[in-house]
Design an enzyme around this catalytic site. Structure first.
Site, mmCIF file in Angstrom:
data_model
loop_
_atom_site.group_PDB
_atom_site.id
_atom_site.type_symbol
_atom_site.label_atom_id
_atom_site.label_comp_id
_atom_site.label_asym_id
_atom_site.label_seq_id
_atom_site.Cartn_x
_atom_site.Cartn_y
_atom_site.Cartn_z
ATOM 1 N N LYS A 54 0.815 -1.214 0.000
ATOM 2 C CA LYS A 54 0.000 0.000 0.000
ATOM 3 C C LYS A 54 0.849 1.265 0.000
ATOM 4 O O LYS A 54 0.500 2.249 -0.668
ATOM 5 C CB LYS A 54 -0.948 0.002 1.187
ATOM 6 C CG LYS A 54 -0.278 0.163 2.537
ATOM 7 C CD LYS A 54 -1.298 0.267 3.650
ATOM 8 C CE LYS A 54 -0.614 0.447 4.985
ATOM 9 N NZ LYS A 54 0.223 1.673 5.040
ATOM 10 N N THR A 55 1.952 1.279 0.749
ATOM 11 C CA THR A 55 2.795 2.480 0.782
ATOM 12 C C THR A 55 3.370 2.766 -0.592
ATOM 13 O O THR A 55 3.474 3.924 -1.016
ATOM 14 C CB THR A 55 3.927 2.314 1.812
ATOM 15 O OG1 THR A 55 3.356 2.031 3.095
ATOM 16 C CG2 THR A 55 4.767 3.577 1.899
ATOM 17 N N ASP A 235 -3.457 7.809 4.353
ATOM 18 C CA ASP A 235 -2.955 6.451 4.585
ATOM 19 C C ASP A 235 -3.491 5.929 5.918
ATOM 20 O O ASP A 235 -3.848 6.700 6.807
ATOM 21 C CB ASP A 235 -1.423 6.475 4.592
ATOM 22 C CG ASP A 235 -0.824 5.080 4.548
ATOM 23 O OD1 ASP A 235 -1.520 4.143 4.103
ATOM 24 O OD2 ASP A 235 0.349 4.921 4.949
ATOM 25 N N GLU A 236 -3.543 4.601 6.061
ATOM 26 C CA GLU A 236 -4.038 3.950 7.291
ATOM 27 C C GLU A 236 -5.414 4.507 7.668
ATOM 28 O O GLU A 236 -5.688 4.831 8.825
ATOM 29 C CB GLU A 236 -3.046 4.145 8.441
ATOM 30 C CG GLU A 236 -1.651 3.611 8.190
ATOM 31 C CD GLU A 236 -1.570 2.092 8.181
ATOM 32 O OE1 GLU A 236 -2.623 1.435 8.317
ATOM 33 O OE2 GLU A 236 -0.459 1.556 8.041
ATOM 34 N N GLN A 266 -7.508 -4.600 9.639
ATOM 35 C CA GLN A 266 -6.381 -4.228 10.484
ATOM 36 C C GLN A 266 -6.713 -3.025 11.363
ATOM 37 O O GLN A 266 -5.818 -2.307 11.804
ATOM 38 C CB GLN A 266 -5.151 -3.932 9.624
ATOM 39 C CG GLN A 266 -4.667 -5.135 8.828
ATOM 40 C CD GLN A 266 -3.383 -4.865 8.074
ATOM 41 O OE1 GLN A 266 -2.314 -4.717 8.676
ATOM 42 N NE2 GLN A 266 -3.465 -4.811 6.758
ATOM 43 N N ARG A 628 2.168 -10.622 10.106
ATOM 44 C CA ARG A 628 3.510 -10.041 10.238
ATOM 45 C C ARG A 628 4.577 -11.042 9.829
ATOM 46 O O ARG A 628 5.722 -10.673 9.605
ATOM 47 C CB ARG A 628 3.802 -9.623 11.689
ATOM 48 C CG ARG A 628 2.879 -8.601 12.338
ATOM 49 C CD ARG A 628 2.655 -7.369 11.523
ATOM 50 N NE ARG A 628 1.447 -7.501 10.722
ATOM 51 C CZ ARG A 628 1.108 -6.694 9.712
ATOM 52 N NH1 ARG A 628 1.921 -5.709 9.377
ATOM 53 N NH2 ARG A 628 -0.011 -6.865 9.039
#
Length: 753
Positions: A54-55, A235-236, A266, A628
């Site tokens: 995503k980044t 973002d997020e 998330q 993770r």
């Protein structure tokens, strides 16, 4: 069922737009990523699954906008940490883009208010109050308005004010309740904000609220910002609260060029005010909007990903999304069924040793847990084994404030000359001994040639103090004397007296912040550690003189803790194992992940068991923990865990039932050996060595009675000494396992003994 999106899905058009020429913005992107980067005008929501890049999409989209002629000053990108903002801006510049404003919500609003806060009466050089500044002001207002600080801490009021602000609620909300803190909040809400404005200051929550107020009350100012920032990227997005979402809608109302990137699976920060409904309702608020799903996972093995997807599929509050990967299947998840927390931590150390032997660097190994108190046994095992580690996003167990306070009490019992420890506890909890009074006590101690502890114990030396201070010292002296006597019975007894006579638990859990419940859990874990130390057989001291007994009791425990917390902990300059809560793990990734404490009431937390929404967040936490891991994951749980000094029987987490059976296999450490009879199920997780002396009166076949579970028959025995265990099949048909020392089993007369 997951929430279904009605928005139009966008095909991958980037490759058609750029033809066959190489393009650094698009070359290494998949079709979905290309679509998000190439999207033109109008709102877009990018549902970015774990490990889906995503980044990269956010930064490439900014770079593409810049290359296509959008002025850098017309783009505003917002995220949640300065580190993330800096990394995103750096990536854009690496792609040849100009400087673009990438900021946290708070830093962006703070900058804007420097310019336009005067519309609401704030100076351009206004002060920003941190939490300590805020609480200092609240304390002053409490005195002015007759709110007794001895019963309510300023931080508790400040924390409630902060929560209300983040949820965009007023103090008259019924959700606030009607306890003493709620009444104090209602009384001080208006005076607090009036005083803040009077002194030209804002707290961190005000930075968002005041800027939102500015946009609402001054349409011309709002229009200027909308004209300036033609493209807004967030973002997020799943971590936004109500105020942040309202800010976005004011800066970029429908059908503006708002791009939000996030994953409802998330969303794990509700305790900070994050509202998962923001991302779930975005499509309705920005209708029509483009939906792009990033479902290609580049991080984890196919097995880990399938396990995580099967767990999160049990949630209802989510958007339709299914991750996939081209990575190999990899190993099955390893499940370790421990008898106790000590055995669990030993297995974790064993697994780390295996990985080291395979050439894995320690910084590619992480151990996750649901709450900080679970780290204690793991830390001790790592230090005993000489494995270097670090606590990410927190302190080690024995360095936490509440633990150091209680250890200081114990040190004073052992060493009355320890003025440092005495000074730490003399006014903890508060008993009217401020800095001035403490200095007077020090002067008396110096002139009399005595320690602070000795001065505290002598009322004749308290004349320089106020009546409140003298009373407080008398109570402290009495508490210390009672604890000194109790110390003769062990560390646990001394701690219990300290906690009971000082009211320390109430003191440590009423600061009014998010750590209150954690502090209580940590104190309970210290009690458990003390009991385990009291019950353990003293270890031989290689430096002791012939015939000298090993150091035990409170002095021995303090030595034990000091060795665990000393600088010689094995932490060097090289790679170290990472220990952290699952919350702290968000945004990180490791080759090898171990998740400890997967038990009902632990993970998921007991606070969420009866709350459907909270339970879904616990499941999202589990999903985050699993995703993770890149290569392997190990999941562990204990049959029994010492909680607040009580050995509780634990049940495996419900999340195990949600894992595909073919994705998980039992893990057997190298030190585990089974010595059971041939007719006994070997999958017990016990180290078995029969001890006739300990088990003389409890044998297989005898009938026993338990206070809670009733009558039953012993079917298995295992362990020795304090680890001696029994399995009892009760008359209801269920089997339960017990540590005999704590089980409270009574032999029935018909057993023949």
């Amino acid at each position: 069922m997951p929430v279904q999106c009605n928005a139009v899905e966008v095909p991958a058009v980037a490759s058609m737009l750029r033809g066959s020429m190489s393009d650094p913005i698009y070359d290494d992107l998949n079709e979905q990523q290309q679509s998000a980067v190439a999207h033109g005008s109008g709102p877009m929501m990018v549902l970015a699954g774990a490990g889906s890049g995503k980044t990269r999409v956010v930064t490439r989209r900014i770079a593409r906008l810049l290359r296509d002629g959008t002025p850098s000053g017309a783009i505003l990108a917002m995220t949640f940490t300065n580190k993330a903002a800096g990394e995103m801006a750096h990536r854009v510049q690496q792609l040849g883009g100009d400087y673009v404003r990438v900021a946290t919500f708070h830093s962006a609003c703070a900058r804007f208010l420097r310019r336009d806060g005067h519309h609401l009466g704030y100076p351009s050089d206004y002060s920003i109050y941190d939490v300590q500044d805020r609480d200092t002001l609240i304390k002053e207002l409490m005195a002015e308005h007759g709110v007794r600080s001895s019963q309510i801490k300023p931080a508790a009021i400040g924390n409630v004010i902060s929560r209300l602000k983040n949820a965009a609620l007023a103090p008259d909300t019924t959700a606030l309740g009607d306890d003493d803190i709620a009444q104090a909040v209602r009384k001080l809400w208006t005076p607090y904000h009036e005083r803040m404005k009077q002194v030209g200051a804002m707290d961190f929550d005000d930075l968002l609220l005041v800027f939102l107020q500015l946009l609402r009350e001054f349409p011309a100012v709002a229009e200027r910002y909308r004209e300036r920032f033609r493209y807004l990227l967030v973002d997020e997005f799943q971590d936004t609260n109500r105020v942040q979402y309202d800010l976005m809608k004011r800066l970029c109302p429908p059908p503006g060029n708002l791009c939000v990137v996030g994953d409802p699976d998330q969303s794990i920060y509700s305790f900070r005010g994050a509202e998962v409904r923001n991302i779930l309702e975005f499509e309705r608020d920005y209708d029509p909007c483009t939906i792009v799903r990033l479902e290609q996972n580049y991080r984890s093995t196919a097995t880990i990903l399938r396990a995580a997807e099967n767990v999160i599929a049990n949630n209802r509050q989510r958007l339709d999304k299914r991750l996939r990967t081209d990575n190999p299947d990899g190993d099955q998840l390893r499940r370790f069924r421990a008898a106790t927390a000590t055995e669990e931590s030993a297995a974790i150390v064993d697994r780390i040793a295996e990985l080291r032997d395979d050439g894995v660097e320690l910084d590619q190994i992480a151990v996750f847990y649901r709450a900080h108190w679970l780290s204690r046994a793991i830390e001790q095992s790592l230090k005993t084994a000489g494995v270097p580690y670090t606590i990410v996003g927190g302190q080690t167990f024995f360095e936490r404030r509440e633990i150091k306070d209680l250890l200081a009490y114990l040190r004073v019992l052992v060493n009355p000359l320890d003025d440092v420890s005495m000074a730490r506890i003399v006014n903890v909890p508060p008993r009217g001994i401020g800095k001035t009074s403490l200095e007077k006590l020090r002067q008396v101690a110096f002139s009399e040639g005595m320690s602070l502890r000795e001065v505290v114990a002598d009322p004749a030396l308290h004349g320089a103090l106020t009546g409140k201070g003298r009373k407080g010292l008398a109570e402290l002296a009495d508490a210390l004397e009672r604890a000194r006597v109790a110390a003769g019975y062990g560390v646990h007894a001394a701690l219990e007296v300290i906690l009971k006579t000082t009211g320390y638990v109430q003191h440590a859990t009423t600061f009014g912040d998010a750590e209150d419940s954690t502090r209580e859990d940590n104190i309970k874990e210290l009690i458990s550690d003390a009991i385990e130390f009291d019950d353990a057989e003293p270890e031989d001291d290689p430096f002791a003189a012939p015939g000298e007994e090993p150091q035990a009791g409170v002095a021995g425990y303090l030595q034990h803790v000091a060795l665990l917390t000393s600088a010689d902990s094995g932490e060097g300059d090289g790679p170290v194992v990472q220990l952290m809560t699952v919350h702290a793990a968000k945004g990180l990734e490791f080759d090898h992940v171990m998740i400890a404490g997967l038990e009902e009431g632990v993970f998921p937390s007991f606070r969420s068991i009866d709350d459907a929404d909270a339970l879904e967040e616990e499941r999202r936490l589990c999903y985050v923990a699993l995703t993770r891991a890149r290569v392997t994951a190990m999941l562990s749980h204990a049959r029994e865990r010492m909680v607040a000094g009580s050995l509780d029987s634990m049940r495996p987490s419900r999340f195990f039932k949600e894992l595909p059976k073919d994705c998980i296999a039992d893990y057997a450490p190298t030190w585990r050996r089974y010595e059971l009879d041939d007719d006994v199920d070997h999958d017990t997780g016990w180290t078995v060595t029969m001890d006739p002396e300990q088990l003389a009166n409890v044998r297989v076949g005898v009938r026993v009675r338990h206070q809670e579970y009733g009558s039953g028959q012993v079917t298995r025995l295992a362990g020795r000494g304090i680890s001696a265990r029994a399995v009892v099949r009760f008359d209801d048909g269920r089997e339960r396992e017990f540590v005999l020392e704590y089980a409270g089993l009574d032999l029935l007369e018909d057993s023949g003994f």
